[in-house]
Motif scaffolding. Sequence first.
Motif, PDB file in Angstrom:
ATOM      1  N   UNK A 153     176.151  15.070  14.635  1.00  0.00           N
ATOM      2  CA  UNK A 153     177.816  13.710  14.736  1.00  0.00           C
ATOM      3  C   UNK A 153     177.606  12.603  15.358  1.00  0.00           C
ATOM      4  N   UNK A 154     176.525  12.281  16.415  1.00  0.00           N
ATOM      5  CA  UNK A 154     176.660  10.209  17.200  1.00  0.00           C
ATOM      6  C   UNK A 154     176.380   9.143  16.152  1.00  0.00           C
ATOM      7  N   UNK A 155     175.188   9.921  14.974  1.00  0.00           N
ATOM      8  CA  UNK A 155     174.730   9.369  14.334  1.00  0.00           C
ATOM      9  C   UNK A 155     175.641   8.934  13.641  1.00  0.00           C
ATOM     10  N   UNK A 156     175.696   9.864  13.198  1.00  0.00           N
ATOM     11  CA  UNK A 156     177.413  10.214  11.777  1.00  0.00           C
ATOM     12  C   UNK A 156     178.234   8.969  12.295  1.00  0.00           C
ATOM     13  N   UNK A 157     178.584   8.959  13.172  1.00  0.00           N
ATOM     14  CA  UNK A 157     180.064   7.996  14.129  1.00  0.00           C
ATOM     15  C   UNK A 157     179.040   6.533  14.135  1.00  0.00           C
ATOM     16  N   UNK A 158     178.214   5.981  14.284  1.00  0.00           N
ATOM     17  CA  UNK A 158     177.118   4.915  14.365  1.00  0.00           C
ATOM     18  C   UNK A 158     177.234   4.500  12.384  1.00  0.00           C
ATOM     19  N   UNK A 164     167.839  11.192  10.663  1.00  0.00           N
ATOM     20  CA  UNK A 164     167.521  11.370  12.322  1.00  0.00           C
ATOM     21  C   UNK A 164     166.710  12.109  12.300  1.00  0.00           C
ATOM     22  N   UNK A 165     165.581  13.258  11.385  1.00  0.00           N
ATOM     23  CA  UNK A 165     164.518  13.432  11.462  1.00  0.00           C
ATOM     24  C   UNK A 165     163.509  12.922  10.590  1.00  0.00           C
ATOM     25  N   UNK A 166     163.663  11.239   9.879  1.00  0.00           N
ATOM     26  CA  UNK A 166     162.538  10.406   9.320  1.00  0.00           C
ATOM     27  C   UNK A 166     162.004  11.447   8.109  1.00  0.00           C
ATOM     28  N   UNK A 167     163.143  11.909   7.482  1.00  0.00           N
ATOM     29  CA  UNK A 167     162.503  12.876   6.439  1.00  0.00           C
ATOM     30  C   UNK A 167     162.589  11.668   4.982  1.00  0.00           C
ATOM     31  N   UNK A 212     176.017  13.840   6.183  1.00  0.00           N
ATOM     32  CA  UNK A 212     175.118  13.709   5.131  1.00  0.00           C
ATOM     33  C   UNK A 212     173.343  13.071   5.349  1.00  0.00           C
ATOM     34  N   UNK A 213     173.960  11.697   5.402  1.00  0.00           N
ATOM     35  CA  UNK A 213     172.656  10.611   5.362  1.00  0.00           C
ATOM     36  C   UNK A 213     172.046  10.768   6.933  1.00  0.00           C
ATOM     37  N   UNK A 214     173.221  11.270   8.250  1.00  0.00           N
ATOM     38  CA  UNK A 214     172.569  11.484   9.359  1.00  0.00           C
ATOM     39  C   UNK A 214     172.195  12.900   9.492  1.00  0.00           C
ATOM     40  N   UNK A 215     172.302  13.856   8.429  1.00  0.00           N
ATOM     41  CA  UNK A 215     171.029  14.745   8.632  1.00  0.00           C
ATOM     42  C   UNK A 215     169.780  14.391   8.810  1.00  0.00           C
TER      43      UNK A 215
END
Length: 340
Positions: A95-100, A145-148, A139-142
Amino acid sequence: MNTQDPKPRRILSGMQATGELHVGHYLGVLTNFSRLQHEAECFFMVANLHSLTAFYPNYPDAHRFIAPMVSDWLAAGIAPEKATIFVQSDVPEHSELAQLLAMFTPVSWLERNPTYKDKQANTEKDLDSFGFLGYPVLQAADIVLYDATHVPIGEDQLPHLELTREIARRFNHYYRAGKADVLTVPQAILSSFPKVAGLDGRKMSKSYNNSLNLAESAESLSKKFMVMKTDTARVKRTDPGNPENCTVFTYYDFFAADLKEEVNQGCRSAALGCVDCKKQLLTRFLPAMAPFNAKRRELAEKSGLVNDILHAGAERARKVAAATMARVKDSMGLVSRYSL
Ligand code: SF4
């Protein structure tokens, strides 16, 4: 966009838990997860924040499906020693990364998402929310976030992944770590997710009430196969049929490919009746699903196992997520107030 190279190093994929899993999920998603975990480091996520976009008034209705769904993942061979299995909301960094990321994602990018209007038009649920418009940002943050490096998707989902790639590239344009990119721009692993037909010939879906559920007994599944739609032009037993217009025949692809030619000829010449054709298919389908069902029963005896796996998975996921967030905040200049 290069969709196949380089070799996958880390994969992120997820599923929403909004109902019982069915044979379509098993053939379309779980067998893919099970294979991919041997090819790269995998993060498999229960996408419960995404479920909130439609289930926000009654989220517990969806939440109760999480443990049974993860149990089905395990029964299908997804192994916690191989893949990190976790629930999205247990890792607050999503959620934090999605906000940014939302701060610089143009609204027009979200409005042109093909699924946005399509889903709104085809559901009775209220999807007229900021959360639903912005779900591609989550979805982008998901993913980032894991350097997928890779995300397994069907061809129809390429526009969604392209949006993630655009968001990651935009971030890397604004913020850098020296000369290096901060976020990994993911690529697609184009997977052939087979479209599994339901009893009525439409795509298998709980909303069409046409599913063969994984939790059903062999007896119940057999009864369902016996009412599965066949070639409707074949009215009498003596009428020749056309397998291309028959839902049952599509299951031969998955469970009895070696019998397809024989069935094709028998159907077209009316030598084979639909009842016998279905019974023959069942002699392949039920044994093929037997190992999954046995594992499923075994897992049902192990209370607490799924919780333990999700707990350990969330801890592993959070370590990776925290490292990414530190990098992201550092590059953006979001320093801790204690260091001012
Ligand atoms: S014989 Fe088999 S393939 Fe032909 S219509 Fe009947 S169920 Fe379908």
